[in-house]
Design an enzyme around this catalytic site. Structure first.
Site, PDB file in Angstrom:
ATOM      1  N   LEU A   1       0.857  -1.184   0.000  1.00  0.00           N
ATOM      2  CA  LEU A   1       0.000   0.000   0.000  1.00  0.00           C
ATOM      3  C   LEU A   1       0.888   1.227   0.000  1.00  0.00           C
ATOM      4  O   LEU A   1       1.913   1.270   0.682  1.00  0.00           O
ATOM      5  CB  LEU A   1      -0.896  -0.027   1.233  1.00  0.00           C
ATOM      6  CG  LEU A   1      -1.707   1.230   1.581  1.00  0.00           C
ATOM      7  CD1 LEU A   1      -2.993   0.828   2.296  1.00  0.00           C
ATOM      8  CD2 LEU A   1      -0.923   2.207   2.471  1.00  0.00           C
ATOM      9  N   ASN A   2       0.493   2.274  -0.771  1.00  0.00           N
ATOM     10  CA  ASN A   2       1.131   3.568  -0.574  1.00  0.00           C
ATOM     11  C   ASN A   2       0.101   4.689  -0.579  1.00  0.00           C
ATOM     12  O   ASN A   2      -0.710   4.751   0.344  1.00  0.00           O
ATOM     13  CB  ASN A   2       2.324   3.813  -1.505  1.00  0.00           C
ATOM     14  CG  ASN A   2       2.072   3.632  -2.974  1.00  0.00           C
ATOM     15  OD1 ASN A   2       1.847   2.523  -3.444  1.00  0.00           O
ATOM     16  ND2 ASN A   2       2.123   4.717  -3.733  1.00  0.00           N
ATOM     17  N   ASP A   3       0.060   5.570  -1.563  1.00  0.00           N
ATOM     18  CA  ASP A   3      -0.697   6.815  -1.469  1.00  0.00           C
ATOM     19  C   ASP A   3      -2.192   6.605  -1.198  1.00  0.00           C
ATOM     20  O   ASP A   3      -2.842   5.787  -1.854  1.00  0.00           O
ATOM     21  CB  ASP A   3      -0.598   7.610  -2.769  1.00  0.00           C
ATOM     22  CG  ASP A   3       0.827   7.925  -3.171  1.00  0.00           C
ATOM     23  OD1 ASP A   3       1.755   7.509  -2.460  1.00  0.00           O
ATOM     24  OD2 ASP A   3       1.001   8.569  -4.217  1.00  0.00           O
TER      25      ASP A   3
ATOM     26  N   GLN B   1      -3.431   3.415  -3.235  1.00  0.00           N
ATOM     27  CA  GLN B   1      -2.548   2.783  -4.203  1.00  0.00           C
ATOM     28  C   GLN B   1      -2.205   1.379  -3.696  1.00  0.00           C
ATOM     29  O   GLN B   1      -1.828   1.209  -2.535  1.00  0.00           O
ATOM     30  CB  GLN B   1      -1.274   3.611  -4.347  1.00  0.00           C
ATOM     31  CG  GLN B   1      -0.415   3.217  -5.500  1.00  0.00           C
ATOM     32  CD  GLN B   1      -0.816   3.937  -6.786  1.00  0.00           C
ATOM     33  OE1 GLN B   1       0.025   4.387  -7.518  1.00  0.00           O
ATOM     34  NE2 GLN B   1      -2.090   4.053  -7.071  1.00  0.00           N
TER      35      GLN B   1
ATOM     36  N   ARG C   1       1.722  13.789 -13.011  1.00  0.00           N
ATOM     37  CA  ARG C   1       0.851  12.778 -12.401  1.00  0.00           C
ATOM     38  C   ARG C   1       0.046  13.343 -11.232  1.00  0.00           C
ATOM     39  O   ARG C   1       0.206  14.467 -10.828  1.00  0.00           O
ATOM     40  CB  ARG C   1       1.666  11.562 -11.944  1.00  0.00           C
ATOM     41  CG  ARG C   1       2.837  11.847 -11.028  1.00  0.00           C
ATOM     42  CD  ARG C   1       3.567  10.546 -10.711  1.00  0.00           C
ATOM     43  NE  ARG C   1       4.810  10.758  -9.980  1.00  0.00           N
ATOM     44  CZ  ARG C   1       5.994  10.878 -10.542  1.00  0.00           C
ATOM     45  NH1 ARG C   1       6.120  10.832 -11.861  1.00  0.00           N
ATOM     46  NH2 ARG C   1       7.088  11.059  -9.804  1.00  0.00           N
ATOM     47  N   ASP C   2      -0.810  12.479 -10.701  1.00  0.00           N
ATOM     48  CA  ASP C   2      -1.543  12.690  -9.452  1.00  0.00           C
ATOM     49  C   ASP C   2      -2.582  13.809  -9.547  1.00  0.00           C
ATOM     50  O   ASP C   2      -2.522  14.805  -8.809  1.00  0.00           O
ATOM     51  CB  ASP C   2      -0.580  12.990  -8.295  1.00  0.00           C
ATOM     52  CG  ASP C   2       0.547  11.983  -8.181  1.00  0.00           C
ATOM     53  OD1 ASP C   2       0.353  10.843  -8.635  1.00  0.00           O
ATOM     54  OD2 ASP C   2       1.611  12.336  -7.635  1.00  0.00           O
TER      55      ASP C   2
ATOM     56  N   GLU D   1       4.971  16.019  -6.270  1.00  0.00           N
ATOM     57  CA  GLU D   1       3.953  14.973  -6.359  1.00  0.00           C
ATOM     58  C   GLU D   1       2.733  15.334  -5.519  1.00  0.00           C
ATOM     59  O   GLU D   1       2.767  16.198  -4.649  1.00  0.00           O
ATOM     60  CB  GLU D   1       4.527  13.634  -5.868  1.00  0.00           C
ATOM     61  CG  GLU D   1       5.581  13.028  -6.772  1.00  0.00           C
ATOM     62  CD  GLU D   1       5.815  11.561  -6.454  1.00  0.00           C
ATOM     63  OE1 GLU D   1       5.745  10.750  -7.390  1.00  0.00           O
ATOM     64  OE2 GLU D   1       6.058  11.222  -5.273  1.00  0.00           O
TER      65      GLU D   1
ATOM     66  N   TYR E   1      -2.001   4.835 -11.378  1.00  0.00           N
ATOM     67  CA  TYR E   1      -1.311   5.600 -10.350  1.00  0.00           C
ATOM     68  C   TYR E   1      -2.288   6.550  -9.635  1.00  0.00           C
ATOM     69  O   TYR E   1      -3.478   6.528  -9.866  1.00  0.00           O
ATOM     70  CB  TYR E   1      -0.136   6.362 -10.954  1.00  0.00           C
ATOM     71  CG  TYR E   1       1.086   5.494 -11.235  1.00  0.00           C
ATOM     72  CD1 TYR E   1       1.000   4.103 -11.272  1.00  0.00           C
ATOM     73  CD2 TYR E   1       2.324   6.065 -11.470  1.00  0.00           C
ATOM     74  CE1 TYR E   1       2.109   3.314 -11.527  1.00  0.00           C
ATOM     75  CE2 TYR E   1       3.447   5.286 -11.728  1.00  0.00           C
ATOM     76  CZ  TYR E   1       3.339   3.910 -11.753  1.00  0.00           C
ATOM     77  OH  TYR E   1       4.443   3.132 -12.011  1.00  0.00           O
ATOM     78  N   SER E   2      -1.757   7.415  -8.791  1.00  0.00           N
ATOM     79  CA  SER E   2      -2.577   8.155  -7.842  1.00  0.00           C
ATOM     80  C   SER E   2      -3.528   9.156  -8.488  1.00  0.00           C
ATOM     81  O   SER E   2      -3.315   9.607  -9.610  1.00  0.00           O
ATOM     82  CB  SER E   2      -1.680   8.876  -6.840  1.00  0.00           C
ATOM     83  OG  SER E   2      -1.063   7.949  -5.982  1.00  0.00           O
TER      84      SER E   2
END
Length: 468
Positions: free
Chosen positions: A42-44, A60, A171-172, A226, A103-104
């Site tokens: 797991l991340n963001d 994520q 991104r993001d 980011e 992605y995020s």
């Protein structure tokens, strides 16, 4: 063909969760009231919102970790920020425009629909550095009528829609509704010449976005920004961002990458969290008007370990934190709902020691005399504070390679420590400063020893959050 790929991926995720879930759940370092992925990495935090009275926490997710880091989104829902239901992985990299990872991104409700926006990652074959060439960074949109099932996946922005100054690292997306009634999107970017910035877009229909400009600091501040987020708190417009490439200082920027915020009208960057494990936060406003922040309790490319057991999972999210604007800075404090997890009150002995038998507790220390003292957590984690400095240090292997983090501070008056098996969240002076860190004890029971004088100390055993 695409539908077949989506179904195949979905079945692979389900099969992995079913096959590995029991082993992961049995790991002694799993937390009780912090959100984690059922398996894998797991991340963001992504897509944080309240839609039709339901809280949504996407994240994520790399379910096939450590064998494969292919990223999708996992999803939890809740009615009260205490009882959570896992809803599976609704966002999968199943199209050409997101084939190398979902992605995020973010979520926003409009009428009877919930919209997701995220970055579809594409890596081309050939001789590329994937900074100046070889990477597609597409903004993808999906919609849902119930907040659970998402369809109508569309690519709405590609590299060609970004300014020529941008590298392939864009991104993001974070989308919010402005006072002008239009929808605004911010994107994190790395410019040619290695300078971080955010890109600004505008839309009337959440489908067609027009580029409006970019924002950066007057002086270079990292090579990549980011996870941008823009919100208003107590009348102050705030830009939250996670810069990469900022040089470390003794009292600032001590992690490899940072997360913090600028208040409109100032170029002062204030870090959200001074601990070892915090990155990529996202905020949302709930129906009560609270601005709530959740972060990733981890940092990419950290030099220390986050999963020394290699038990088939890695990382968690922080608890939800309500934001308050106070005397020029933003304070963070656990949402009030977490107090419903408190159980019996524990009393420290004559030496200031208390044992958390299951490794879960809520420690509140009020009116510290002289603003000085120390707290030892477990066998080697020490929080020390004097008149203008706070340090959090690990002096043994329970830090898994973590050393020391320092911060300048006003005298400590109040402390709150959330302990949850393998994570600490330490709130100083009502959340003026926060330290988040993982901790890996050999046994679940944790002793906390306090060497300080205070008017009141309240310690509660915490019950686990309900996760279905």
């Amino acid at each position: 063909m695409m539908e077949q790929k989506k179904n195949t991926l979905r079945e692979r995720v389900r099969e992995t969760e079913q096959r590995c879930g029991s082993q992961v759940m049995a790991d002694r370092h799993r937390m009780e009231y912090h959100l984690m992925a059922p398996v894998g990495w797991l991340n963001d935090p992504n897509g944080l919102c309240q839609f039709r009275d339901t809280y949504h926490v996407f994240f994520q997710y790399a379910p096939f970790y450590p064998n494969d880091y292919l990223k999708c989104w996992g999803h939890y829902t809740s009615e009260d920020l205490v009882h959570f239901r896992y809803q599976g992985a609704p966002v999968l990299p199943d199209r050409e425009f997101d084939r190398d990872g979902a992605y995020s991104g973010c979520a926003i409700g409009l009428g009877d629909r919930l919209y997701l926006f995220y970055t579809g990652n594409v890596k081309e074959e050939g001789e590329h550095d994937y900074v100046l060439s070889g990477r597609g960074a597409n903004v993808i949109r999906m919609t849902s009528l119930d907040g659970i099932h998402f369809e109508d996946k569309r690519c709405i922005l590609t590299n060609e829609d970004y300014p020529a100054e941008c590298t392939c690292h864009v991104r993001d997306p974070k989308v919010y509704k402005g006072k002008d009634g239009a929808y605004h999107m911010v994107l994190g970017a790395r410019l040619r010449g290695d300078r971080g910035a955010i890109l600004l877009y505008r839309s009337q229909d959440l489908e067609h976005f027009i580029y409006e400009g970019m924002h950066m600091t007057e002086k270079d501040f990292g090579y990549m920004w980011e996870c941008p987020d823009i919100f208003t708190l107590d009348g102050h417009r705030v830009l939250s961002v996670s810069p990469q490439g900022v040089a470390s200082e003794r009292y600032r920027y001590q992690n490899i990458y940072q997360s913090g915020y600028f208040v409109e009208g100032s170029e002062t960057f204030t870090e959200w969290d001074m601990g070892f494990d915090f990155y990529a936060p996202q905020t949302f406003a709930d129906a009560e008007g609270r601005q709530i922040l959740i972060g990733w309790a981890g940092v990419p490319d950290a030099e220390y370990d986050s999963d020394p057991t290699q038990a088939g999972w890695n990382h968690s999210l922080t608890v939800p934190r309500e934001l308050f604007y106070r005397e020029g800075r933003i304070c963070q404090y656990p949402v009030q709902e977490l107090e419903t997890l408190r159980r019996e009150r524990l009393m420290p002995d004559e030496k200031g020691c208390v044992m958390l038998e299951q490794g879960c507790g809520d420690v509140l220390i009020h009116s510290v005399k002289e603003g000085t003292g120390s707290i030892c957590i477990g066998t080697g984690c020490v929080l020390e504070f004097g008149q203008n400095e706070i340090t959090l240090s690990f002096q043994d292997e329970t830090g898994a390679g973590r050393g020391i983090r320092r911060a300048k501070s006003s005298p400590v008056q109040d402390l709150r420590i959330l302990m949850d098996v393998s994570i600490l969240e330490i709130y100083i002076n009502g959340g003026e400063m926060v330290f988040t860190s993982r901790i890996f004890m050999p046994e679940k029971a944790v002793q906390i020893q306090m060497d300080l004088k205070a008017e009141d100390i309240a310690i509660y055993r915490m019950e686990g959050m309900v996760k279905e």
